[in-house]
Design a protein around this motif. Structure first.
Motif, PDB file in Angstrom:
ATOM      1  N   ILE A 323       0.987  -0.721  -0.201  1.00 51.75           N
ATOM      2  CA  ILE A 323       0.086  -0.086   0.342  1.00 51.75           C
ATOM      3  C   ILE A 323       0.998   0.592  -0.241  1.00 51.75           C
ATOM      4  CG2 ILE A 323      -1.922   1.727   0.951  1.00 51.75           C
ATOM      5  CD1 ILE A 323      -2.997  -1.076  -0.025  1.00 51.75           C
ATOM      6  N   GLU A 324       0.560   1.974  -1.504  1.00 53.51           N
ATOM      7  CA  GLU A 324       1.230   3.571  -0.928  1.00 53.51           C
ATOM      8  C   GLU A 324       0.657   4.252   0.097  1.00 53.51           C
ATOM      9  OE1 GLU A 324       3.460   6.217  -1.647  1.00 53.51           O
ATOM     10  OE2 GLU A 324       3.515   5.081  -3.914  1.00 53.51           O
ATOM     11  N   LYS A 325       2.038   4.742   0.747  1.00 55.32           N
ATOM     12  CA  LYS A 325       1.267   5.867   1.874  1.00 55.32           C
ATOM     13  C   LYS A 325       1.144   7.079   1.077  1.00 55.32           C
ATOM     14  CE  LYS A 325       2.945   2.538   5.436  1.00 55.32           C
ATOM     15  NZ  LYS A 325       3.507   2.396   6.556  1.00 55.32           N
ATOM     16  N   SER A 326       2.085   7.491   0.664  1.00 54.56           N
ATOM     17  CA  SER A 326       2.110   9.530  -0.174  1.00 54.56           C
ATOM     18  C   SER A 326       0.358   9.344  -0.653  1.00 54.56           C
ATOM     19  CB  SER A 326       3.588   9.063  -1.168  1.00 54.56           C
ATOM     20  OG  SER A 326       3.233  11.046  -1.394  1.00 54.56           O
ATOM     21  N   THR A 327       0.160  10.710   0.331  1.00 49.70           N
ATOM     22  CA  THR A 327      -0.573  10.968  -0.070  1.00 49.70           C
ATOM     23  C   THR A 327      -0.688  12.223  -1.543  1.00 49.70           C
ATOM     24  OG1 THR A 327      -0.209  13.513   0.851  1.00 49.70           O
ATOM     25  CG2 THR A 327      -2.157  11.703   2.226  1.00 49.70           C
ATOM     26  N   GLU A 328       0.299  12.624  -2.181  1.00 46.84           N
ATOM     27  CA  GLU A 328       0.503  13.029  -3.347  1.00 46.84           C
ATOM     28  C   GLU A 328       0.459  11.883  -4.294  1.00 46.84           C
ATOM     29  OE1 GLU A 328       3.951  16.411  -4.011  1.00 46.84           O
ATOM     30  OE2 GLU A 328       4.877  14.224  -3.752  1.00 46.84           O
ATOM     31  N   ASN A 329       0.364  10.343  -4.350  1.00 42.04           N
ATOM     32  CA  ASN A 329       0.222   9.052  -5.474  1.00 42.04           C
ATOM     33  C   ASN A 329      -1.189   8.408  -4.461  1.00 42.04           C
ATOM     34  OD1 ASN A 329       2.262   9.789  -6.377  1.00 42.04           O
ATOM     35  ND2 ASN A 329       3.935   8.260  -4.707  1.00 42.04           N
ATOM     36  N   ALA A 330      -1.624   7.262  -5.876  1.00 45.78           N
ATOM     37  CA  ALA A 330      -3.577   7.543  -5.441  1.00 45.78           C
ATOM     38  C   ALA A 330      -3.519   5.647  -5.536  1.00 45.78           C
ATOM     39  CB  ALA A 330      -4.273   7.343  -6.564  1.00 45.78           C
ATOM     40  N   CYS A 403      -7.076  -0.069  -2.048  1.00 46.80           N
ATOM     41  CA  CYS A 403      -7.066  -1.399  -1.884  1.00 46.80           C
ATOM     42  C   CYS A 403      -7.183  -2.035  -0.459  1.00 46.80           C
ATOM     43  CB  CYS A 403      -6.014  -1.725  -2.525  1.00 46.80           C
ATOM     44  SG  CYS A 403      -5.575  -0.375  -4.048  1.00 46.80           S
ATOM     45  N   THR A 404      -8.122  -3.506  -0.854  1.00 45.97           N
ATOM     46  CA  THR A 404      -7.912  -3.879   1.047  1.00 45.97           C
ATOM     47  C   THR A 404      -6.780  -4.859   0.043  1.00 45.97           C
ATOM     48  OG1 THR A 404      -9.864  -5.290  -0.382  1.00 45.97           O
ATOM     49  CG2 THR A 404     -10.381  -3.596   0.891  1.00 45.97           C
ATOM     50  N   PRO A 405      -6.663  -6.406   0.816  1.00 48.73           N
ATOM     51  CA  PRO A 405      -6.701  -8.240   1.540  1.00 48.73           C
ATOM     52  C   PRO A 405      -7.762  -9.013  -0.213  1.00 48.73           C
ATOM     53  CG  PRO A 405      -6.680  -7.424   3.552  1.00 48.73           C
ATOM     54  CD  PRO A 405      -7.340  -6.392   2.315  1.00 48.73           C
ATOM     55  N   SER A 406      -8.134  -8.247  -0.308  1.00 43.72           N
ATOM     56  CA  SER A 406      -9.474  -9.024  -1.312  1.00 43.72           C
ATOM     57  C   SER A 406      -8.915  -8.151  -2.614  1.00 43.72           C
ATOM     58  CB  SER A 406     -11.159  -8.861  -1.593  1.00 43.72           C
ATOM     59  OG  SER A 406     -11.204  -7.732  -1.123  1.00 43.72           O
ATOM     60  N   THR A 407      -8.353  -7.154  -3.202  1.00 45.37           N
ATOM     61  CA  THR A 407      -8.031  -6.590  -4.240  1.00 45.37           C
ATOM     62  C   THR A 407      -7.268  -7.383  -5.262  1.00 45.37           C
ATOM     63  OG1 THR A 407      -8.427  -4.506  -2.870  1.00 45.37           O
ATOM     64  CG2 THR A 407      -6.529  -4.900  -5.938  1.00 45.37           C
ATOM     65  N   LYS A 408      -7.659  -7.183  -6.479  1.00 53.32           N
ATOM     66  CA  LYS A 408      -7.356  -8.120  -7.552  1.00 53.32           C
ATOM     67  C   LYS A 408      -6.018  -7.919  -8.107  1.00 53.32           C
ATOM     68  CE  LYS A 408     -10.434 -12.064  -7.043  1.00 53.32           C
ATOM     69  NZ  LYS A 408     -11.295 -13.375  -7.999  1.00 53.32           N
ATOM     70  N   LYS A 409      -6.183  -6.679  -8.308  1.00 54.70           N
ATOM     71  CA  LYS A 409      -5.853  -5.945  -9.539  1.00 54.70           C
ATOM     72  C   LYS A 409      -5.755  -4.269  -9.328  1.00 54.70           C
ATOM     73  CE  LYS A 409      -5.420  -4.971 -14.489  1.00 54.70           C
ATOM     74  NZ  LYS A 409      -5.997  -5.657 -15.837  1.00 54.70           N
ATOM     75  N   VAL A 410      -4.497  -3.812  -9.356  1.00 53.43           N
ATOM     76  CA  VAL A 410      -4.737  -2.353  -8.666  1.00 53.43           C
ATOM     77  C   VAL A 410      -4.023  -1.052  -9.931  1.00 53.43           C
ATOM     78  CG1 VAL A 410      -3.367  -0.557  -7.314  1.00 53.43           C
ATOM     79  CG2 VAL A 410      -3.325  -2.795  -6.236  1.00 53.43           C
ATOM     80  N   LEU A 411      -4.685   0.139  -9.834  1.00 56.30           N
ATOM     81  CA  LEU A 411      -4.208   1.121 -11.471  1.00 56.30           C
ATOM     82  C   LEU A 411      -3.446   2.188  -9.738  1.00 56.30           C
ATOM     83  CD1 LEU A 411      -5.097   2.381 -13.848  1.00 56.30           C
ATOM     84  CD2 LEU A 411      -6.677   3.323 -13.385  1.00 56.30           C
ATOM     85  N   TYR A 412      -2.258   2.334  -9.979  1.00 54.72           N
ATOM     86  CA  TYR A 412      -1.353   3.252  -9.370  1.00 54.72           C
ATOM     87  C   TYR A 412      -0.851   4.077 -10.108  1.00 54.72           C
ATOM     88  CZ  TYR A 412       2.563   3.454  -6.722  1.00 54.72           C
ATOM     89  OH  TYR A 412       3.836   4.451  -5.495  1.00 54.72           O
TER      90      TYR A 412
END
Length: 418
Positions: A323-330, A403-412
Motif C-alpha cells: 500500500i502506497e502511503k504518500s498522499t501525492e500518489n494514488a 485497496c484491500t486484501p481482496s483486491t486482485k488488480k491495482v491502478l497505481y
C-alpha cells in the motif's frame, strides 16, 4: 532622426548635417493644427531637400488618436514611436535620434513625480534606451536657441506650446520659469540631485535583486515569500511593491497587503489582473488568478497522466503490492473503477467519502481541513469514476476505491519526480 520642425529637432539636424553624419529624417503630421501642421511638413520637406537626406513622412488625425482611448498626447507619443520603430526595422537603421533637451528632462521628472511614481520616476529619460538615442539631454533650451540664432537657422513654432492646455506646457510656461526666477541655479541643482537619487536607485535595485533571490522561492508554478521575512524589514513596502508590480499590483494594493499582515488576516486574498496573492499562515503565495482546465479522459490503456505541473505514471499491478502511503500518489482498486475515468476541476457542491471515513464530506470543507491555501484551491482536480470522486488528486482517495486484501488488480498513479 525624428524631426517636428521645432527648434530642438532642427538644431539636432543641423549638428548632424555639419558633422557629416549619415542620417535620414522622419516626420509625423498629426494634423491637429490644420494649416500650421501642414506648414510644418512643408518646412521639413524643404530642409530635407537642402540637406539632401532621405525623408519619411506619415500622417494621422485627431479622430484616430481619440479612438485609442488615451489622452491625445499619449496616443500621439505611442503612434510616433511605433512608427519610428517600423521605419527603423524596415530600412535597417541603427537607431532613432530624438531631440529632447535639458528642460524636457526636468519636466518629465516633475510629471513623473506628480503621477505618484517611485524612485524610478526620478530617472527621467535615458540618453539611450533600445533604439532611442537622445544626444541633446545635456543642453539647455537657451543654449539651443543661442546656437540657432547665431547661425541664422530657421525653425517652426508650435503654437500649442504657448497654451497651458497640457500639464507639460503648464510646467514649461509657468512653473519652471517661476522656479528659475526665485532660484537662478535651481534647475541645475535639481538635475544634480536627480542624478544622485538615480544612482541611489540603482544601488537599491541591486540590493532588491539580492533580497528577492534569497527570500522568494519558486515551486510548482507559485512564488513563496515567508511573511516573517518582511515583518520588521526596513522599506518592506518598497520591497513588496517591486516584487509584485510586474504582476499587476499597485503601490496602493501593497499598502493593503501590509495592513492585512499587521492585523493578522491569514487567508486574505488580493487580485490584480491575471494574478492573485494569498496570505497563507506563514507565506505570501503568488500565482495565476485562474486555472483553465478542460475535462480529461483517462482510458483503460493509458500509461501516463499529465496535469501540467504534475505528471503521473499509470501502472497496473497484480496482487503482489504494498500500500502506497504518500498522499501525492494514488492506489485504486481496478475492478471498482468505471472507465473512462474523468479528470476535472472540483466544483462547489462536490462531495466524497475520504479514505478512512464512513460519511461523505464536502470537498470545500475537506480542503479547509487540509489547510490548502485559497490560491491553490482553484487548481485542485478530482478523478471521477462515473459520477463518484475516486481521488482528490494529490490529497485523498475515496474510501470506496481503496485497496484491500481482496483486491486482485491495482491502478497505481505514481508521481514522476524530475
Amino acid at each position: 532622426m525624428a524631426i517636428s520642425g521645432g527648434i530642438d529637432s532642427v538644431c539636432l539636424g543641423h549638428l548632424l548635417h555639419e558633422l557629416g553624419i549619415n542620417f535620414s529624417l522622419g516626420h509625423v503630421n498629426f494634423q491637429l493644427r490644420g494649416k500650421e501642421s501642414d506648414g510644418d511638413e512643408a518646412f521639413v520637406r524643404n530642409i530635407a531637400a537642402q540637406w539632401k537626406v532621405p525623408l519619411f513622412v506619415t500622417k494621422t488625425n485627431k479622430e484616430f488618436l481619440k479612438s485609442t482611448g488615451k489622452s491625445t498626447q499619449m496616443a500621439a507619443r505611442d503612434f510616433r514611436y511605433n512608427w519610428f520603430e517600423e521605419v527603423t526595422k524596415e530600412n535597417g537603421y541603427e537607431g532613432v535620434l530624438v531631440a529632447h533637451q535639458f528642460e524636457d528632462q526636468i519636466e518629465t521628472i516633475f510629471l513623473n513625480l506628480l503621477r505618484g511614481t517611485g524612485i524610478e520616476g526620478l530617472y527621467g529619460m535615458a540618453e539611450k534606451r533600445g533604439i532611442i538615442i537622445r544626444p541633446l539631454l545635456p543642453f539647455s533650451r537657451s543654449q539651443i536657441r543661442t546656437f540657432m540664432e547665431e547661425n541664422g537657422f530657421a525653425w517652426r513654432n508650435d503654437s500649442s506650446n504657448d497654451t497651458n492646455d497640457y500639464k507639460r506646457n503648464l510646467l514649461r510656461n509657468r512653473v519652471l520659469p517661476t522656479l528659475s526666477e526665485d532660484f537662478p541655479n535651481g534647475l541645475q541643482v535639481l538635475e544634480m540631485s536627480f542624478k544622485r537619487l538615480k544612482d541611489t536607485g540603482k544601488a537599491f535595485f541591486d540590493l532588491f535583486g539580492l533580497w528577492r533571490d534569497q527570500h522568494v522561492r519558486l515551486e510548482g508554478g507559485y512564488q513563496y515569500l515567508e511573511i516573517v521575512s518582511i515583518k520588521n524589514l526596513s522599506g518592506r513596502q518598497s520591497m513588496l511593491y517591486y516584487w509584485l508590480r510586474d504582476f499587476g499590483f499597485s503601490y496602493f494594493d501593497v499598502e493593503d497587503v501590509i495592513k492585512s499582515v499587521e492585523i493578522g488576516e491569514p487567508g486574505k486574498t488580493f487580485y490584480a489582473g491575471d494574478y492573485m496573492l494569498n496570505l497563507d499562515r506563514d507565506f505570501f503565495i503568488l500565482g495565476k488568478n485562474d486555472f483553465e482546465w478542460e475535462p480529461l479522459k483517462v482510458k483503460i490503456y493509458d500509461i501516463e497522466l499529465n496535469l501540467r505541473s504534475k505528471k503521473f505514471d499509470i501502472l497496473k499491478l497484480g496482487t503482489d503490492f504494498e500500500i502506497e502511503k504518500s498522499t501525492e500518489n494514488a492506489m485504486l482498486d481496478f475492478e471498482k473503477l468505471k472507465f473512462p475515468l474523468t479528470v476535472r476541476k472540483w466544483e462547489q457542491g462536490d462531495r466524497m467519502v475520504p479514505l478512512g471515513m464512513d460519511k461523505d464530506k464536502k470537498i470545500s470543507d475537506l480542503l479547509v481541513d487540509l489547510k490548502v491555501p485559497m490560491i491553490k484551491k482553484k487548481q485542485v482536480l478530482v478523478l471521477l469514476s462515473g459520477d463518484e470522486i475516486a481521488w482528490l488528486i494529490g490529497f485523498r482517495i475515496g474510501d470506496h476505491f481503496k485497496c484491500t486484501p481482496s483486491t486482485k488488480k491495482v491502478l497505481y498513479f505514481k508521481k514522476v519526480t524530475s
